[in-house]
Design an enzyme around this catalytic site. Sequence first.
Site, short mmCIF file in Angstrom:
data_model
loop_
_atom_site.label_atom_id
_atom_site.label_comp_id
_atom_site.label_asym_id
_atom_site.label_seq_id
_atom_site.Cartn_x
_atom_site.Cartn_y
_atom_site.Cartn_z
N HIS A 134 0.80 -1.21 0.00
CA HIS A 134 0.00 0.00 0.00
C HIS A 134 0.84 1.27 0.00
O HIS A 134 0.29 2.38 0.02
CB HIS A 134 -0.94 -0.02 1.22
CG HIS A 134 -2.13 0.85 1.10
ND1 HIS A 134 -2.36 1.93 1.93
CD2 HIS A 134 -3.20 0.83 0.24
CE1 HIS A 134 -3.50 2.51 1.61
NE2 HIS A 134 -4.02 1.87 0.59
N LYS A 136 2.81 4.49 -1.14
CA LYS A 136 2.69 5.39 -2.29
C LYS A 136 3.92 6.32 -2.28
O LYS A 136 3.90 7.39 -1.67
CB LYS A 136 1.40 6.22 -2.23
CG LYS A 136 0.15 5.48 -1.75
CD LYS A 136 -0.23 4.29 -2.59
CE LYS A 136 -1.37 3.48 -1.98
NZ LYS A 136 -2.60 4.20 -1.71
N ASP A 141 15.32 10.62 -9.08
CA ASP A 141 16.66 11.02 -8.63
C ASP A 141 16.63 11.21 -7.11
O ASP A 141 16.38 10.26 -6.39
CB ASP A 141 17.15 12.26 -9.37
CG ASP A 141 17.44 11.98 -10.85
OD1 ASP A 141 17.62 10.79 -11.20
OD2 ASP A 141 17.48 12.93 -11.64
#
Length: 445
Positions: A134, A136, A141
Site C-alpha cells: 500500500h 505510495k 533522482d
Amino acid sequence: MEVLECEMPGIPIESSNLEILETPTQFYEKLLELTTKSERRIALSSLYLGEGLLEKQLVSTIRERMDQVEDIDVTILLDLLRGTRRSSDGESSVTVMKPISDRAKIFLYHTPELNGLVKRVLPQRADEIIGLQHMKLYIFDDNVLISGANLSYSYFTDRTDRWFLFRNCKTLADFFYEIITTVGESSFIVQNDEVVPSSKCDVHPYLGGSQSYRDLLKLRVESVIEKYREARKSDKTVSETWIYPILQMGLLGIHQEYNLLNKVFAMKDAQIKMTMASGYFNFIRDYEDLILNEGTYQLDILTASPFANGFFESKGFSKYIPPLYSKISEQFLLKMQRSNRMNVQMHQYFKEGWTFHAKGLWREHDNKIMTLVGSSNYGYRSVHRDLEAQVMIVTTDPNLMSRLREEKDRLFKFSTHLDMVALQQPEHHIPPIIRVISRLVRSFL
C-alpha cells in the site's frame, strides 16, 4: 528541535524544498515533469497502475526517458493481486507496463497471509482484503513525492488527496528507494511477460511458508532501517524543519507508526490542537481508547461523506462499504458521548463529483506544527495487514506552518459537521445486515 520521540532519526531540510501540491491534476503533471528530468533513477511504489489513457501516457513518458538516458534505473513496485487484476477489456497494470518491461524492474508484492485453502477459494477482489502493498512513494533522482494517491485516472482528476514533494533530499530518497527495492526483490517480478518469483526471493511468498517469508522480509527491511539509523545518528544540524520516514508493516512486526500514534493519542494537554483525516475512518480499539479515555487535546476528524466514498453506488458487496463506514462513525460517536469527550468533533467531506481519499495527522502546539503524510488510513488493515509508509514533518518555520494550515483548510472547505443528527440522513442509511456484520468485517477495512 525538540520533537516527539520517533524511532527513526530525522533529516533536516530547507522548508523551501518542500512543495505541497493542491490538486490531482498538479499531481499528474508533476509525475510527468519529474520523469522527463530524471537522470539516474525512477522508482514508483503504488497499489496499482490504472489502464486508462493518462496512465498509458505516464508509461510512455517513462519509456521516452529510458530511451534518452540509457543507464537510468527504473523500478516499479505494485501489489500483485491488484496489479494483475484485469479490467473488462482484459488489461491490467502489468499489461499497461509492457512498453517498459524490457528494461524496467517491475516487482509485484504478494502478502504471505494469502496462502493455502484461503488463496484457492477467495475470488478475485475479495482476496485483496487479506493484505496489500500500500506504500505510495514516487522517487525521481533525489526527489521524493509521497502521497496517499495511486497511479490511476481518478487520482489524477477528481479524487481529493495529499501530495508532498521533497526536493533534493538524497537521504530520504535513498532510504525509500532501498525499501522499495528490498520489498521488490523479496516479491515477484515480471520477466518476458511472465510473473515469477524474483531471483533474490529465497522463500516463495505464498508457497514457502508464511512465517518463513515474514522472517526473511523482516530481516531485510530491518537491515535497511539499521543502515539508515547508523548513517543519521551523529547529525547535529540545527534546522527549523525536520522530516522523519516512518514505516508500518504489522505483519513483519515493524510498528513505527503504531508506536508513534500511541504516544500522540495519549497526550494530556488541552492546548494541543490536533486534526486527523482518513477517507476510510476505522480506528483500531487502541487508538479509540487513548483518544476517548486518555487524551485531553482538541481533535477534529475528517472523513468521507458516503457520496465521497469511492465505493458509493458500487455493485455487489462493495455497495455496503459506505454504510459500513457510517456504522463505524456511529459507534465512535456513541463511545465519544459515553466518555464525555466534548472537544472531539467529526466532519464529513463532500464536493460534487469528487471522492475523498486524503489521509494524515496534524498536531499544532507551542508555535510548532507536526504533520504525517503518506499511505496509512490508521485503521486495522493499515496497522496489521498492509505495507505502509509515511513521512512526519515537524517545523517551526512560519512560512511552512502557514502553508500546512492552508493545505488543511482546503480539505475542510468542503466539510460539514458529522454527528448523530447527520447520520439520520438518507445517504447514511445503515442496512440491517451491516449492523449485524460490522464487528466481524472491521478488521478487513
